[in-house]
Each structure stands twice: as structure tokens, then as C-alpha cells.
Motif scaffolding. Sequence first.
Motif, PDB file in Angstrom:
ATOM      1  N   SER A  74       0.833  -1.216   0.000  1.00  0.00           N
ATOM      2  CA  SER A  74       0.000   0.000   0.000  1.00  0.00           C
ATOM      3  C   SER A  74       0.862   1.258   0.000  1.00  0.00           C
ATOM      4  O   SER A  74       0.380   2.353  -0.272  1.00  0.00           O
ATOM      5  N   THR A  77       6.012   1.558   3.678  1.00  0.00           N
ATOM      6  CA  THR A  77       7.436   1.886   3.794  1.00  0.00           C
ATOM      7  C   THR A  77       7.728   3.234   3.141  1.00  0.00           C
ATOM      8  O   THR A  77       8.496   4.047   3.678  1.00  0.00           O
ATOM      9  N   THR A  78       7.065   3.479   2.018  1.00  0.00           N
ATOM     10  CA  THR A  78       7.280   4.748   1.317  1.00  0.00           C
ATOM     11  C   THR A  78       6.839   5.922   2.189  1.00  0.00           C
ATOM     12  O   THR A  78       7.559   6.918   2.333  1.00  0.00           O
ATOM     13  N   GLU A 170       6.125  -0.255  11.546  1.00  0.00           N
ATOM     14  CA  GLU A 170       5.378  -0.413  10.286  1.00  0.00           C
ATOM     15  C   GLU A 170       5.102  -1.871  10.001  1.00  0.00           C
ATOM     16  O   GLU A 170       5.958  -2.727  10.237  1.00  0.00           O
ATOM     17  N   GLU A 208      12.194  -8.045  -6.515  1.00  0.00           N
ATOM     18  CA  GLU A 208      13.013  -7.971  -5.286  1.00  0.00           C
ATOM     19  C   GLU A 208      12.963  -9.222  -4.414  1.00  0.00           C
ATOM     20  O   GLU A 208      13.862  -9.451  -3.613  1.00  0.00           O
TER      21      GLU A 208
END
Length: 404
Positions: A74, A77-78, A170, A208
Amino acid sequence: MPEKSMDNAMEAASGAHFSGLRLSSSSSAPSSPSSAKASSVRSFSPSAAASAASAAAGAHRQPFVIGVSGGTASGKTTVCDMIIQQLHDHRVVLVNQDSFYRGLTAEESERVQDYNFDHPDAFDTEQLLECMGKLKDGQSVNVPIYDFKNHRRCSESFRKVNASDVIILEGILVFHDQRVRDLMDMKIFVDTDADIRLARRIRRDTVERGRDVNSVLEQYGRFVKPAFDDFVLPSKKYADVIIPRGGDNHVAIDLIVQHIRTKLGQHDLCKIYSTVFVIQSTFQIRGMHTLIRDRDITTPDFVFYSDRLIRLVVEHGLGHLPFTEKQVVTPTGSVYMGVDFCKKLCGVSIVRSGESMENALRACCKGIKIGKILIHRDGDKGKQVTRRIKLLSFSCRGEFLSLE
Ligand SMILES: Nc1ncnc2c1ncn2[C@@H]1O[C@H](COP(=O)(O)OP(=O)(O)O)[C@@H](O)[C@H]1O
Ligand SMILES: Nc1ccn([C@@H]2O[C@H](COP(=O)(O)O)[C@@H](O)[C@H]2O)c(=O)n1
């Protein structure tokens, strides 16, 4: 206490509506010049500076804990990275719930495609709690590093996380367990459309995390989506802030960062200096601060609103003085269990700094004696400044309220 740091802390925390007061009790006449500048009202004590300084040295500042949840990919992390970047003048650390994935048994590893990584039981929540508890206590911790390609923790390496002003936790299920939620001062849910999340997940996991498209889609349909519906989405109700569109929502992230800054300012000040009390801001107070800062304000209005603010600070300061219990009989004959103000109260105002507060103190305390202190600064810009203190025409024993 280093005068400068106190002043700076006050300034940093003030915003437009700060009123501070610092208190301590004393029954002797003022004698120390060293603590003579900083706040608005305080009772005068040579020990005040020393005790506040030791509080500052010994006090452990409670970090501000932010939980960031939301579905897979979603943008959690950003969003965290953006918050960390914008809070660059604070020490901020990020803890990922992913780090606390349990290791798989040999049997589970063999049939990893059947393992549900999206169920709450996939995480070692006890270890997460222990780790967060230490960080909140001001200790540094070693957080496991998780390897998504091999579905296991790296056994020999850890990430050292130091105690900080702000801890961001998070993960998809950080709001699921109440004990984890209870650690948080602020809860953010990143709300991104499911199609966008799936598209991002396919790209990320293939690039990744060493997966192929089929396995990502299979896992998504069997585990990720059902667990999102059963556990992640229901935990959205605990969020204080919901961010639609994740990292694209710059307005929401700016607002969150501003809120954290405000919280840290007040938080820090009161924790570091145990005798600092911050008056709760109201729209009335902010309105008055706005008026007196307006360069177009008239002199009578400036005096009127400054006096009102000063009166609030003095009233608040008086509220922190000692009192004794007292019973009175009311006109209807009932007994009222009340309190009596402290008997011997004197004011000391610092010449050219606290005199504007004298009227407010006189208005609040009938017949109060107010003395004056002159602080004379020797020295020039750039050179050492020494202060000489002179107590002008005053003798009084009891509680002192210093006005500065
Ligand atoms: N606003 C965005 N626009 C485009 N791609 C994004 C955006 N936010 C995140 N991504 C990408 O989506 C993937 C998942 O993002 P991430 O922030 O790691 O999500 P989460 O932590 O919720 O799993 C990453 O590859 C990231 O680069
Ligand atoms: N070995 C693992 C462990 C976890 N996952 C998936 O990761 C997702 C959580 O991470 P986000 O960065 O997307 O929040 C979760 O949905 C698990 O399915 C995995 O695939 N393999």
C-alpha cells in the motif's frame, strides 16, 4: 541549568500559543542570579536551576511512537521514509513488523507455498513487544533481519536500532494486537486501492523477492486477500489518520509531520524540565497571541491583550503554589471542604523584564508585596557576559513568585 538551552527549548516549543511557567518552592530570599532568566512566572529558588538541570541530565525522554499499517504494497514503507526525511532534525528510527516473522520449521519450509504469512500467528509478537519496550525505555536493540527470498531470518546478522525521539513501527498487522496498539501515540493507516496494491506486489515480489508471477497470484488469492479482509481491514478502525493514495498524498504527510513536530516540542519540554508547565492552548489564547503579534495592532489593544495573557500566566502560576486544607461553613449551614492559599507570598520582578506582570499579580493577590531585582550585564557581544544581581529595597520570607 544552561540558560540558553532552556530559552531555546521554550522558543522551539512555543509556536503561536505557548505560555510557560516554572516553579519551585523556597522560603529564603533570592540569592542566585544564575537561574534568573527563562520563563514567565516562577517561584525563586537557588535549587531550582540545579534540580531542573539534574532532571534534564537524568530524565529519560519518552519517544513518540507511530504505528503505520495498511495492506501489502500500500506504500507503508514509502510513507515512513517520507516522514523520516521530513523530520530530519529529530532522531527517528523505523522498526518493521516483517523483522519479527517467525522462522519456519523444516516441514513448513518444505511446503512454503502452503504457509500463511499474512496470519497474525506468522509473527513473533512477544519478541516485537520486548523490542519495542526496550526502545521506549531508552535502550538500543538488535532487530532481526528478514530474508524474503528464503523465508527466514538471517541468523548471524542484526540491525542495531538506537533509542530515539520518534519510533515508527510499520507492518500489515501492527494494529491487530492491542498490546502493540497501546504502545502507539499515533496510528496511521495507508489506504491504497487493491488493484494498485496487487500490481505493485507483482512487480516488487518478482523483482526484489525472487518470486514468479504465478506464485504471487496464487499466494495473493489463497492468503493475502483473505487475511487482508479478515485482519488488516478490520484494524483500520483503530487508525487516527487514514492516508488515501499513500506516498502520493503529500498534504497528508505534511500534516502528519507538523503534528509530530508539535507533539515533540511540548513533550520534550515538559519531560526535560520537570518544573515546566505548559498552559493548555485554546482558541482564545491563540487569538490573543495572534493579535499581539499583528504589526497593525493599536497600542491600547496590545496592552489590553498582553495584560489578559499575563493574567492567565499569573493565575496558572498561583495554581501551582502550596496550599493547606480548610473547612468553611456556607450561608446555608453546610460544611465546605476547601483549601487555603499559602500565607506568605511575595513577588519579585526582574527590572525591565517582569515589571509588566506586576499589575496582574496585584490584581490576583490582595496586598502582595513585590520586590525588584536588577540584573546588570557586563560584557560585550562575543565576549564573556557576567551578571551582577541587586535586590532593590525588599524584605520578605515565604513563597516567592518571580516575574520575568
Ligand atoms: N506512490 C507510489 N507510486 C508508485 N509506486 C509506489 C508508490 N508507493 C510505493 N510504490 C512502490 O510499491 C512497492 C510497495 O511499496 P512499499 O512502500 O514498500 O509498500 P509496503 O511497505 O506497504 O509494502 C514498492 O516497490 C514501491 O516502490
Ligand atoms: N516469507 C515471506 C514473508 C512475508 N511475505 C509477504 O509479505 C507481505 C508483508 O510485507 P509488505 O511489505 O507487503 O507489507 C505479506 O503480505 C506476506 O504475504 C511473503 O510473501 N513471504
